[in-house]
Design a protein around this motif. Structure first.
Motif, short mmCIF file in Angstrom:
data_model
loop_
_atom_site.label_atom_id
_atom_site.label_comp_id
_atom_site.label_asym_id
_atom_site.label_seq_id
_atom_site.Cartn_x
_atom_site.Cartn_y
_atom_site.Cartn_z
N ALA A 170 3.95 -3.28 -22.98
CA ALA A 170 5.23 -2.97 -22.36
C ALA A 170 6.33 -3.80 -23.02
N PRO A 171 7.58 -3.31 -23.04
CA PRO A 171 8.68 -4.07 -23.65
C PRO A 171 8.82 -5.48 -23.09
N ALA A 172 8.64 -5.65 -21.78
CA ALA A 172 8.79 -6.98 -21.18
C ALA A 172 7.73 -7.93 -21.71
N THR A 173 6.52 -7.42 -21.92
CA THR A 173 5.46 -8.26 -22.48
C THR A 173 5.78 -8.65 -23.91
N ALA A 174 6.29 -7.70 -24.68
CA ALA A 174 6.57 -7.96 -26.10
C ALA A 174 7.57 -9.09 -26.29
N LYS A 175 8.47 -9.27 -25.34
CA LYS A 175 9.49 -10.32 -25.48
C LYS A 175 8.87 -11.72 -25.49
N ARG A 176 7.65 -11.86 -24.98
CA ARG A 176 7.00 -13.18 -24.94
C ARG A 176 6.23 -13.48 -26.23
N LEU A 177 6.15 -12.53 -27.13
CA LEU A 177 5.24 -12.65 -28.27
C LEU A 177 6.01 -12.91 -29.56
N ARG A 178 5.59 -13.96 -30.26
CA ARG A 178 6.19 -14.27 -31.56
C ARG A 178 5.12 -14.31 -32.66
N HIS A 179 3.93 -14.71 -32.30
CA HIS A 179 2.85 -14.88 -33.27
C HIS A 179 1.55 -14.37 -32.64
N PRO A 180 0.60 -13.85 -33.45
CA PRO A 180 -0.66 -13.39 -32.85
C PRO A 180 -1.35 -14.42 -31.97
N SER A 181 -1.14 -15.68 -32.23
CA SER A 181 -1.77 -16.70 -31.39
C SER A 181 -1.23 -16.68 -29.96
N ASP A 182 -0.04 -16.11 -29.75
CA ASP A 182 0.52 -16.00 -28.40
C ASP A 182 -0.33 -15.10 -27.51
N LEU A 183 -1.14 -14.24 -28.13
CA LEU A 183 -1.96 -13.33 -27.33
C LEU A 183 -3.03 -14.05 -26.53
N ALA A 184 -3.31 -15.30 -26.89
CA ALA A 184 -4.30 -16.07 -26.13
C ALA A 184 -3.85 -16.30 -24.69
N GLN A 185 -2.55 -16.19 -24.44
CA GLN A 185 -2.02 -16.38 -23.09
C GLN A 185 -1.83 -15.06 -22.34
N GLU A 186 -2.22 -13.95 -22.97
CA GLU A 186 -2.01 -12.64 -22.36
C GLU A 186 -3.35 -12.00 -21.99
N THR A 187 -3.26 -10.99 -21.13
CA THR A 187 -4.45 -10.19 -20.79
C THR A 187 -4.67 -9.17 -21.90
#
Length: 290
Positions: A170-187
């Motif tokens: 979702a667009p709101a989720t994408a705003k939190r992401l800068r690097h693939p390593s950020d996905l460790a904090q996501e579902t």
């Protein structure tokens, strides 16, 4: 009893008599006399060595043997009639049953079906939608559109389309992401192909976190969950261009990993019919395959 000696007229006489429970009404339907119908049914009974009717003072009643035979004949005559009805100027409409996974159906096929129908009006195309778990023989499929490596036991496979997997959310989720390593904090939402997320993280040279998100058996459903903010889905992005264009989904990273392609498959034991060939050739033309 061998096929050349099937008493077709007698079988028709019996089937009509069984529906009407009357030799007279069967004769009217078949445009012969009551006596002719009675004679044909009696001859059939003698040939089979069983009684098919009990003759009553005011009509007929089926015996147990007659009850067994009626539905078989009714279905056979209905199928013959349906086939004859499809005859048109010497051509016959062919039924082609195609299994298709829901992602390819929603992402590509449904948008182009009108064109196929316009090109091939005498092909009665029937789609059975699945989530890529296919039993071509058991499901009675002529063809199956599948995602994978093209290697399925006992099947021919023609490559249609490469479909790299990339995360969407979702667009709101994408705003939190800068690097693939950020996905460790996501579902991270999962498919039943457990190797997909590890392959994608390997491609990005990023350690793969523990994948604990809900598991889905359909990329369509998984992408919808992502659009509703439930996590990130790893999907073939080429099948979700409308959602990306409408900004229901966002592709936060351009990296895509190949975990399979789309293939058209059919049983090696089943010769291609003209209708099957027409569908195959149309797909290859539309998708620009060699």
């Amino acid at each position: 009893m061998t096929r050349p000696y099937l008493p077709l007229n007698a079988l028709r006489a019996f089937e009509a008599s069984a529906r009407h429970l009357s030799f007279t009404r069967a004769g009217l339907e078949l445009r012969v006399t009551q006596a002719a119908i009675s004679h044909q049914v009696k001859g059939l009974e003698e040939m089979l060595g069983v009684s098919l009717f009990r003759r009553l003072p005011r009509g007929l009643a089926l015996t147990d043997e007659g009850l067994v035979l009626v539905p078989v004949l009714t279905e056979a005559f209905e199928r013959i009639g349906a086939t004859l009805d499809r005859l048109e100027h010497g051509q016959i409409e062919e039924v082609v049953t195609v299994g298709c996974n829901s992602t390819f159906a929603n992402g590509w096929l449904l948008q182009h079906l009108d064109e196929f129908r316009a090109r091939h009006p005498l092909i009665d195309l029937r789609l059975l939608i699945n989530n890529n778990r296919v039993d071509v023989a058991g499901d009675g499929l002529d063809l199956a559109l599948r995602f994978g490596n093209g290697s399925w036991h006992g099947t021919e496979a023609v490559h249609l389309l490469s479909a790299p997997l990339s995360p969407v959310c979702a667009p709101a989720t994408a705003k939190r992401l800068r690097h693939p390593s950020d996905l460790a904090q996501e579902t991270l939402l999962r498919s039943y192909r457990v190797e997909e997320w590890p392959l994608w993280f390997e491609m990005t040279e990023t350690p793969c976190p523990t994948i604990r998100g809900p598991m889905f058996d359909s990329s369509v459903t998984m992408a919808e969950a992502a659009a509703q903010g439930l996590g990130l889905a790893l999907v073939p992005v080429c099948m979700f261009q409308r959602d990306l264009a409408a900004e229901r989904l966002v592709q936060p990273f351009e990296v895509g990993v190949s975990a399979g392609s789309y293939w058209l498959t059919w049983l090696k034991s089943k010769p291609l019919t003209p209708g099957m060939e027409a569908f195959r050739d149309w797909l290859l033309l539309k998708l620009g395959c060699d």
